[in-house]
Write a protein that holds these residues in place. Structure first.
Motif, short mmCIF file in Angstrom:
data_model
loop_
_atom_site.label_atom_id
_atom_site.label_comp_id
_atom_site.label_asym_id
_atom_site.label_seq_id
_atom_site.Cartn_x
_atom_site.Cartn_y
_atom_site.Cartn_z
N GLU A 24 0.82 -1.22 0.00
CA GLU A 24 0.00 0.00 0.00
C GLU A 24 0.86 1.27 0.00
O GLU A 24 0.41 2.32 -0.49
CB GLU A 24 -0.98 -0.01 1.19
CG GLU A 24 -0.35 0.11 2.55
CD GLU A 24 0.28 -1.21 3.06
OE1 GLU A 24 0.90 -1.17 4.12
OE2 GLU A 24 0.15 -2.27 2.40
N VAL A 25 2.07 1.16 0.54
CA VAL A 25 2.96 2.34 0.53
C VAL A 25 3.30 2.71 -0.91
O VAL A 25 3.25 3.88 -1.30
CB VAL A 25 4.24 2.06 1.34
CG1 VAL A 25 5.27 3.16 1.12
CG2 VAL A 25 3.91 1.92 2.82
N PHE A 26 3.61 1.69 -1.70
CA PHE A 26 4.00 1.95 -3.10
C PHE A 26 2.80 2.45 -3.89
O PHE A 26 2.91 3.43 -4.63
CB PHE A 26 4.57 0.66 -3.72
CG PHE A 26 5.90 0.26 -3.13
CD1 PHE A 26 7.08 0.54 -3.79
CD2 PHE A 26 5.98 -0.38 -1.90
CE1 PHE A 26 8.31 0.20 -3.25
CE2 PHE A 26 7.20 -0.72 -1.34
CZ PHE A 26 8.37 -0.44 -2.02
N GLY A 57 5.12 -4.95 -10.42
CA GLY A 57 4.40 -5.70 -11.43
C GLY A 57 3.03 -6.15 -10.92
O GLY A 57 2.01 -6.01 -11.61
N GLU A 58 3.04 -6.68 -9.68
CA GLU A 58 1.77 -7.14 -9.08
C GLU A 58 0.79 -5.99 -8.89
O GLU A 58 -0.43 -6.16 -9.00
CB GLU A 58 2.04 -7.79 -7.71
CG GLU A 58 2.73 -9.14 -7.80
CD GLU A 58 3.33 -9.57 -6.47
OE1 GLU A 58 2.95 -9.00 -5.43
OE2 GLU A 58 4.20 -10.47 -6.48
N LEU A 59 1.32 -4.80 -8.61
CA LEU A 59 0.46 -3.64 -8.34
C LEU A 59 0.06 -2.88 -9.60
O LEU A 59 -0.73 -1.93 -9.54
CB LEU A 59 1.19 -2.67 -7.39
CG LEU A 59 1.49 -3.20 -5.98
CD1 LEU A 59 2.41 -2.25 -5.23
CD2 LEU A 59 0.19 -3.40 -5.21
N GLY A 60 0.62 -3.29 -10.73
CA GLY A 60 0.31 -2.59 -11.98
C GLY A 60 0.93 -1.20 -12.05
O GLY A 60 0.40 -0.31 -12.73
N ILE A 61 2.04 -1.01 -11.37
CA ILE A 61 2.74 0.28 -11.41
C ILE A 61 3.80 0.23 -12.51
O ILE A 61 4.67 -0.65 -12.51
CB ILE A 61 3.39 0.60 -10.04
CG1 ILE A 61 2.31 0.80 -8.98
CG2 ILE A 61 4.29 1.84 -10.13
CD1 ILE A 61 2.83 0.98 -7.55
#
Ligand SMILES: [Fe+2]
Length: 395
Positions: A24-26, A57-61
């Motif tokens: 969540e920080v990222f 990658g997992e967060l779609g960033i």
């Protein structure tokens, strides 16, 4: 007791897998990240970068990786990096690496905040910082805006040495004055993730150098005038010295355990607090020409002076308090320890003329000289150089 201020503006998370435990920080910082890192030694894997890339990658960033950060970064390398950041136009920055990587990220971030200004003035002249609190007001100039760069940023150290992940300054090579210098200390990371696993793969030379560099960040302000105005330097330094006592023998013997690395990483962070609050003193000033002229990495160049410096103290009360907490019974024992840990990695020749020149350079930096709490002569400075570098003097 004098008035003092205490501020550690970076939120930091310590422990195994702390990057992946805090997605969540990222995601809170945006959708596009610019990652600063460096090329690692052959055979050493950048596990921290791997964790970050997997998480983004997992967060779609969306992200890009800039791996051209160099050791002992010159100002112009930060200018180059800042231009690449500007082209990429990210939402936030991530620095993954040793102190040089984190320092490059901080400096580039600050340059982006003040486009069009002279780069040296931007980085090194405190006057450019708005809303800073001066020593006239609080008795300290080390309180100001937390992150004075353009972008929020996350620091993820892969060495346990500089403490740069939680300090506000960068140490850069200044081409204009032909020496190293620290920037204005207002570039704190918004978040820092300190995972001891990342330092376990470091080569022994790097790990030992950074360990003693970090020790200096706590020891120097503790024993010189750095703690005079800030009680917290003493309190935090003593915690760090006790941690150092617990892994120092294994560090010397190349027998570090996982638990030792955890203690080393935590001690480094705590000593980084001391550096932020109290600044480095004499050994760091002595070490700068070794890096700038001889190309010795910062940690090694500063760490080797920590032992012989203590021999110039006439009142050794506070020095011995620190050494006893580290598990040493005398200054000689500590100086011998520093030589035993680091001398093997120094591969230079030094002339007496160079020592004279470095002594003059050091002595012309009045604030460094003033950091020593007792009368301090050029002969004292020259003596520290000669004793520390005795094996390497060739004439
Ligand atoms: Fe240092």
């Amino acid at each position: 007791m004098k008035n003092f201020a205490f501020s550690i503006p970076s939120a930091f998370c310590f422990g195994k897998n702390c990057v992946k435990r805090n997605p969540e920080v990222f995601s809170s910082l945006g959708k596009k990240a610019f990652i600063f890192t460096s090329k690692f030694f052959p055979g050493c894997k950048n596990y921290a970068l791997q964790d970050v890339e997997e998480l983004l990658g997992e967060l779609g960033i969306e992200y890009t990786v800039y791996d051209e950060c160099i050791e002992n970064p010159p100002v112009m390398s930060c200018v180059k990096a800042s231009k690449l950041v500007e082209e990429y136009n990210p939402d936030f920055l991530i620095a993954v690496g040793g102190g040089s990587v984190i320092d490059t990220c901080k400096a580039a971030n600050m340059l982006l905040k003040y486009p069009g200004h002279d780069v040296y003035e931007t980085l090194f002249t405190f006057n450019i910082i708005p809303n800073r609190v001066t020593e006239d007001i609080l008795g300290t100039w080390r309180i100001g805006p937390n992150n004075n760069g353009k972008y929020p940023f996350i620091s993820i150290p892969t060495t346990a040495g500089t403490g740069s992940e939680i300090t506000g300054a960068s140490v850069l090579d200044r081409e204009d004055i032909d020496n190293k210098a620290g920037t204005a200390p207002f570039l704190f990371a918004n978040y820092s993730f300190i995972d001891p696993r990342y330092i376990m793969e470091a080569p022994a030379k790097l790990n030992k150098s950074t360990a003693l560099d970090a020790l200096g960040h706590g020891l120097e302000p503790y024993i010189d005038t750095g703690s005079r105005d800030n009680y917290m330097v003493e309190a935090l330094g003593e915690i760090g010295f006790k941690l150092f006592a617990q892994f120092k023998d294994h560090l010397l013997a190349d027998a570090m355990t996982e638990e030792d690395y955890e203690k080393q990483a935590l001690a480094c962070t705590i000593f980084g607090f001391c550096e932020t609050l109290g600044q480095t003193g004499v050994p760091h000033g002595l070490g700068y020409p070794l890096t700038h002229v001889k190309g010795i990495p910062h940690g090694l160049a500063c760490g080797i002076f920590e032992g012989e410096y203590l021999k110039v103290f006439k009142d050794t009360t506070k020095v011995m308090r620190a050494l006893n907490l580290m598990g040493f019974d005398s200054i000689d024992e500590f100086a011998d320890y520093v030589h035993a840990v680091l001398d093997q990695y120094v591969d230079i020749t030094v002339t007496r003329a160079e020592i004279d020149e470095w002594t003059d350079t050091f002595y012309n930096t009045a604030w460094r000289v003033a950091r020593h709490p007792e009368p301090f002569t050029p002969d004292d400075v020259k003596g520290i150089y000669e004793r520390t570098l005795a094996k390497f003097i060739v004439d």
